[in-house]
Design a protein around this motif. Structure first.
Motif, PDB file in Angstrom:
ATOM      1  N   GLY A 189      12.113  -0.537   3.120  1.00 14.21           N
ATOM      2  CA  GLY A 189      12.694  -1.915   3.628  1.00 14.21           C
ATOM      3  C   GLY A 189      12.520  -2.947   2.533  1.00 14.21           C
ATOM      4  O   GLY A 189      12.423  -2.545   1.360  1.00 14.21           O
TER       5      GLY A 189
ATOM      6  N   PHE B 148      13.931   3.613   8.878  1.00 22.15           N
ATOM      7  CA  PHE B 148      14.672   3.344  10.244  1.00 22.15           C
ATOM      8  C   PHE B 148      16.081   2.956   9.659  1.00 22.15           C
ATOM      9  O   PHE B 148      16.793   2.132  10.302  1.00 22.15           O
TER      10      PHE B 148
ATOM     11  N   VAL C  63      18.069  -0.820   9.626  1.00 20.83           N
ATOM     12  CA  VAL C  63      18.770  -1.547  10.679  1.00 20.83           C
ATOM     13  C   VAL C  63      17.189  -2.204  11.634  1.00 20.83           C
ATOM     14  O   VAL C  63      17.984  -2.672  12.753  1.00 20.83           O
ATOM     15  N   ASP C  64      16.245  -1.889  11.101  1.00 16.18           N
ATOM     16  CA  ASP C  64      14.992  -2.514  12.194  1.00 16.18           C
ATOM     17  C   ASP C  64      14.574  -3.751  11.319  1.00 16.18           C
ATOM     18  O   ASP C  64      14.793  -3.858  10.046  1.00 16.18           O
ATOM     19  N   ASP C  65      13.632  -4.390  11.775  1.00 19.66           N
ATOM     20  CA  ASP C  65      13.162  -5.491  11.100  1.00 19.66           C
ATOM     21  C   ASP C  65      11.768  -5.021  10.381  1.00 19.66           C
ATOM     22  O   ASP C  65      11.284  -5.749   9.455  1.00 19.66           O
ATOM     23  N   ALA C  66      11.293  -3.668  10.301  1.00 22.77           N
ATOM     24  CA  ALA C  66      10.153  -3.399   9.664  1.00 22.77           C
ATOM     25  C   ALA C  66      10.268  -1.845   9.427  1.00 22.77           C
ATOM     26  O   ALA C  66      11.047  -1.101  10.139  1.00 22.77           O
ATOM     27  N   ALA C  67       9.513  -1.358   8.641  1.00 24.65           N
ATOM     28  CA  ALA C  67       9.345  -0.055   8.261  1.00 24.65           C
ATOM     29  C   ALA C  67       8.112   0.717   8.890  1.00 24.65           C
ATOM     30  O   ALA C  67       7.094  -0.063   9.283  1.00 24.65           O
TER      31      ALA C  67
END
Lengths: 332, 332
Positions: free
Chosen positions: B122, B28, B31-35
């Motif tokens: 990530g 992602f 830019v997100d908190d997790a993959a």
């Protein structure tokens, strides 16, 4: 680059402290080189977060709280993504194999692994001449395509947070002997509550299903509500207006704010909250609140998503915009 | 516990150096908190290994080699388990966001991620007052139940290693200004080869399929051949006899051993080889060697698995047992 040794203290350390935690069959009792997660139809959610002595925790923090924090900051991310914990890998960097530190560390880690259903699958233990560091890679499962993203918030959605905001920042101030420590010099219970919120986050894994069912976007609040909300809005290409007096506060936090010991900036930019921040479509707010209630987690609606590229605004009781000097914590 | 900042240097650092590496859709774009890893029918093999400045690498090692080593020590484990790389998470602890270090570090990491088909999914970047530390959690896939274990070696199996053994230990001695540095003072090419073997492992991922098809047990040689063989034998409840003169050596290593600059102990207990050590049933040795040849990796049969609980023996050219002072590297 140390000299080699005939017997491996590293293996003994792992056998003594971490093998008892490796109850999952995929961990192979920590005697192989790798672990296994069996296939499932779910997407596997991957997260890694590290904590460093002197940066994320204090050298004299109780070791069991250090272990809990290391795992929980990762569990908090899984919760905000709507994922159910599946297990974790541990990297532990230590100056020495100190039993007085390792025994409670491993005990706290094992208790939390059991509590959150997130077993230790493997790890690496290395020596360092520097501060202790714990890095955890945590894994969770969501139905295919159902991970909740930061993006997805839509104008009109309500901004909702779990628990209370700002306690951990106040707890950190106490540990640093700041204004909060002085203001609460006579209130042991309040000091302990706030310090506890800094040392041992309460990840909202009980909310994961509700977040997945109802949130259009979500993340956990780790670096400060203001900065994290700005990230969620940026990822969603929206803005937001927050009713600052509606931000849920603990009784000590509310009292400290009312007395002017701290400003709202400390509350919303302090970080280490490990609460869930999410956008909930208006027509789902009631169902989300009901599901949160069932899960035993308080949630509060604190604002509204609006269109536009501007940074989220925090308004005071008179509807005036609050100027925030800082938005969040940054390492660099 | 630093002060918060208005703009996040951490986010800028990630955007500048690591987003370009996050080419997998499951990352992602960081830019997100997790993959996410998408589900497959395969078992997911999980591994984490960390390297610490001053312990696993030198402060003045070229940053691209530090990145390569951090990833490759994990890739080596995946290879030895018969797994195909699927991606990795990066934890990076730094004293400061130093562009002169980060740019080549990220470049080396990205090149190796592409070379080995193991994308960055990530990570976490944290500040530390101490040494740099890079912890990687790497993921690979094997058909269900087909991960190759340390256990499984049977009496009669041949002990086989890939590549050459001992080069990295000699390279480390050169970097420390030891006897090898003096002996090779006039031989730049040999010094560079050996130092290169220490700084940049050559993980045998090309052998993964052959290991899975033929090995009864396998691991990578990271802490020293002698100690790692002892671990494989213990996990398999067997012993082994190794023909020390049959251990494959590079030309410089063979010359240093012949001249007595180093003893066999340095070769077999030095560690950092990142070669594959495996047990191959006698009737599969030929097929394994052929598959290794097809993969372009040299393999050598160096001994035989025998029954019994005793530690593996290393025999000299006259068949006499060699006494090893140390078996392997240990952090504690």
């Amino acid at each position: 680059m140390d000299e080699t040794k005939l017997t491996s203290g590293e293996d003994a350390l792992i056998a003594r402290y971490f093998q008892p935690l490796a109850t999952d069959p995929g961990a192979f009792n920590l005697v192989d080189d790798a672990a296994i997660l069996k296939p499932s139809a779910d997407d596997l959610v991957l997260k890694t977060d590290a904590i460093v002595e002197g940066v994320h925790f204090f050298p004299d923090d109780p070791p069991d709280t250090v272990a809990r924090k290391a795992l929980r900051v990762n569990l908090s991310d899984l919760a905000s993504k709507g994922a159910i914990p599946a297990g974790f890998l541990l990297t532990l960097a230590l100056r020495s194999a100190d039993d007085a530190w390792l025994a409670p560390f491993a005990r706290g880690l094992g208790e939390d692994a059991a509590r959150y259903g997130c077993p230790l699958l493997g790890g690496d233990t290395v020596s360092t001449p520097g501060p202790k560091m714990i890095s955890i890679a945590a894994f969770g499962r969501v139905p295919p395509g159902r991970m909740v993203h930061r993006s997805g918030a839509k104008p009109g959605d309500r901004i909702v947070v779990s628990g209370t905001i700002g306690d951990a920042a106040l707890g950190l101030d106490i540990l640093k002997g700041g204004a909060v420590a002085k203001a609460l010099a006579g209130d042991v219970a309040a000091r302990e509550m706030l310090v506890g919120r800094y040392r041992v986050p309460q990840p909202r894994n009980a909310l994961a299903q509700a977040v997945r069912d109802h949130a259009s976007a979500a993340m956990d609040v780790s670096d400060g509500l203001a900065g994290d909300l700005a990230k969620l809005c940026a990822a969603s290409a929206v803005s937001a207006v927050i009713d600052a007096p509606g931000i849920p506060l603990s009784a000590p936090a509310a009292a400290l704010l009312a007395r002017g010991t701290v400003g709202i900036g400390t509350i919303v930019a302090g970080g280490d909250d490990y609460e869930i921040l999410c956008a909930i479509p208006e027509n789902r707010v009631e169902a989300f609140a009901a599901a949160a209630g069932q899960a035993g987690v308080a949630v509060a609606s604190i604002g509204t998503v609006i269109a536009g590229p501007s940074a989220p605004k925090f308004l005071d009781a008179q509807g005036r915009e609050i100027t925030l000097k800082h938005l969040s914590y940054s390492h660099f």
